[in-house]
Scaffold this motif. Structure first.
Motif, PDB file in Angstrom:
ATOM      1  N   ALA A  38     -38.625 -61.678 -24.257  1.00 54.00           N
ATOM      2  CA  ALA A  38     -37.854 -60.434 -24.189  1.00 54.00           C
ATOM      3  C   ALA A  38     -37.114 -60.211 -25.508  1.00 54.00           C
ATOM      4  CB  ALA A  38     -36.874 -60.480 -23.017  1.00 54.00           C
ATOM      5  N   ALA A  39     -36.599 -61.303 -26.082  1.00 51.15           N
ATOM      6  CA  ALA A  39     -35.837 -61.199 -27.322  1.00 51.15           C
ATOM      7  C   ALA A  39     -36.703 -60.806 -28.509  1.00 51.15           C
ATOM      8  CB  ALA A  39     -35.135 -62.525 -27.617  1.00 51.15           C
ATOM      9  N   SER A  40     -37.923 -61.276 -28.553  1.00 50.30           N
ATOM     10  CA  SER A  40     -38.772 -60.982 -29.709  1.00 50.30           C
ATOM     11  C   SER A  40     -39.353 -59.571 -29.663  1.00 50.30           C
ATOM     12  CB  SER A  40     -39.902 -62.010 -29.822  1.00 50.30           C
ATOM     13  OG  SER A  40     -40.788 -61.915 -28.719  1.00 50.30           O
ATOM     14  N   THR A  41     -39.432 -58.992 -28.501  1.00 48.64           N
ATOM     15  CA  THR A  41     -40.062 -57.676 -28.350  1.00 48.64           C
ATOM     16  C   THR A  41     -39.351 -56.568 -29.133  1.00 48.64           C
ATOM     17  OG1 THR A  41     -41.057 -58.279 -26.249  1.00 48.64           O
ATOM     18  CG2 THR A  41     -40.731 -55.932 -26.637  1.00 48.64           C
ATOM     19  N   PRO A  42     -38.019 -56.454 -29.079  1.00 52.97           N
ATOM     20  CA  PRO A  42     -37.378 -55.342 -29.800  1.00 52.97           C
ATOM     21  C   PRO A  42     -37.535 -55.365 -31.321  1.00 52.97           C
ATOM     22  CG  PRO A  42     -35.907 -56.187 -28.112  1.00 52.97           C
ATOM     23  CD  PRO A  42     -37.058 -57.146 -28.223  1.00 52.97           C
ATOM     24  N   PHE A  43     -37.993 -56.454 -31.880  1.00 50.08           N
ATOM     25  CA  PHE A  43     -38.212 -56.470 -33.323  1.00 50.08           C
ATOM     26  C   PHE A  43     -39.380 -55.569 -33.720  1.00 50.08           C
ATOM     27  CE2 PHE A  43     -35.993 -60.565 -32.865  1.00 50.08           C
ATOM     28  CZ  PHE A  43     -34.983 -60.355 -33.787  1.00 50.08           C
ATOM     29  N   GLY A  44     -40.321 -55.358 -32.807  1.00 51.24           N
ATOM     30  CA  GLY A  44     -41.504 -54.576 -33.149  1.00 51.24           C
ATOM     31  C   GLY A  44     -41.524 -53.170 -32.601  1.00 51.24           C
ATOM     32  N   VAL A  45     -40.541 -52.771 -31.816  1.00 50.47           N
ATOM     33  CA  VAL A  45     -40.572 -51.458 -31.174  1.00 50.47           C
ATOM     34  C   VAL A  45     -39.922 -50.351 -32.009  1.00 50.47           C
ATOM     35  CG1 VAL A  45     -39.835 -50.143 -29.130  1.00 50.47           C
ATOM     36  CG2 VAL A  45     -40.804 -52.439 -28.860  1.00 50.47           C
ATOM     37  N   PRO A  46     -38.765 -50.572 -32.635  1.00 47.50           N
ATOM     38  CA  PRO A  46     -38.117 -49.459 -33.344  1.00 47.50           C
ATOM     39  C   PRO A  46     -38.996 -48.851 -34.440  1.00 47.50           C
ATOM     40  CG  PRO A  46     -36.596 -51.279 -33.105  1.00 47.50           C
ATOM     41  CD  PRO A  46     -37.949 -51.783 -32.678  1.00 47.50           C
ATOM     42  N   ASP A  47     -38.902 -47.539 -34.535  1.00 49.98           N
ATOM     43  CA  ASP A  47     -39.660 -46.790 -35.528  1.00 49.98           C
ATOM     44  C   ASP A  47     -38.720 -45.772 -36.155  1.00 49.98           C
ATOM     45  OD1 ASP A  47     -42.464 -46.487 -36.533  1.00 49.98           O
ATOM     46  OD2 ASP A  47     -42.152 -44.421 -35.879  1.00 49.98           O
ATOM     47  N   ALA A  48     -39.207 -45.029 -37.096  1.00 49.36           N
ATOM     48  CA  ALA A  48     -38.375 -44.049 -37.789  1.00 49.36           C
ATOM     49  C   ALA A  48     -37.982 -42.887 -36.880  1.00 49.36           C
ATOM     50  CB  ALA A  48     -39.100 -43.531 -39.020  1.00 49.36           C
TER      51      ALA A  48
END
Length: 158
Positions: A38-48
């Motif tokens: 769960a912790a590693s997932t938000p590193f790849g989701v945010p976009d511009a």
């Protein structure tokens, strides 16, 4: 990197850190094991953009569920000895990465092959818990995606 890019980078970092914290808290509150997924997932989701973040979250979930389903199927029906396991991992990693570089939605292909490999590795070592392992992986990733999209949505609404 120029100083003009610093405010945009700071915003992405701030959103990611908030989403990671929220994801870990939610995973623990839900009693999920392996909250690091769960912790590693938000590193790849945010976009511009919010639209880009929604797309990345959807691709991450699609790849994770697809890889988990194929991994459970392969892990359940294949009786692998060491050599066959290595061959399956080699061929599947090659195929997944090839598709990631030649097809649309490369992010989903990468997450699909990562999850497939994780589930098949688990099948080789702990066959009885395979479905639980795959569902736990999917649940943790879903929590991370939801945390990230909540933070992203609040950011873009503000």
């Amino acid at each position: 990197m120029t100083h003009r890019a610093a405010p945009a980078a700071t915003a992405v970092v701030l959103r990611s850190v908030c989403a990671v914290s929220l994801a870990v808290a939610a995973a623990h509150a839900l009693g999920l094991a392996d909250a690091w997924w769960a912790a590693s997932t938000p590193f790849g989701v945010p976009d511009a953009t919010l639209r880009g973040s929604l797309a990345r979250g959807g691709l991450r979930m699609l790849g994770t569920v697809g890889g988990a389903a194929l991994g459970v199927l392969a892990g359940s029906i294949l009786r692998l000895d060491g050599a066959m396991f290595v061959v399956l991992m080699t061929v599947s990693a090659w195929a997944g990465l090839y598709l990631a570089h030649t097809q649309r939605y490369s992010y989903a292909w990468v997450l699909g092959i990562v999850t497939f490999v994780m589930v098949v590795c688990e099948a080789w070592t702990a066959r009885g818990q395979l479905m639980h392992f795959a569902l736990e992986r999917c649940a943790n990733v879903a929590v991370g995606i939801l945390a990230s999209l909540l933070v992203e949505g609040l950011w873009w609404m503000w």
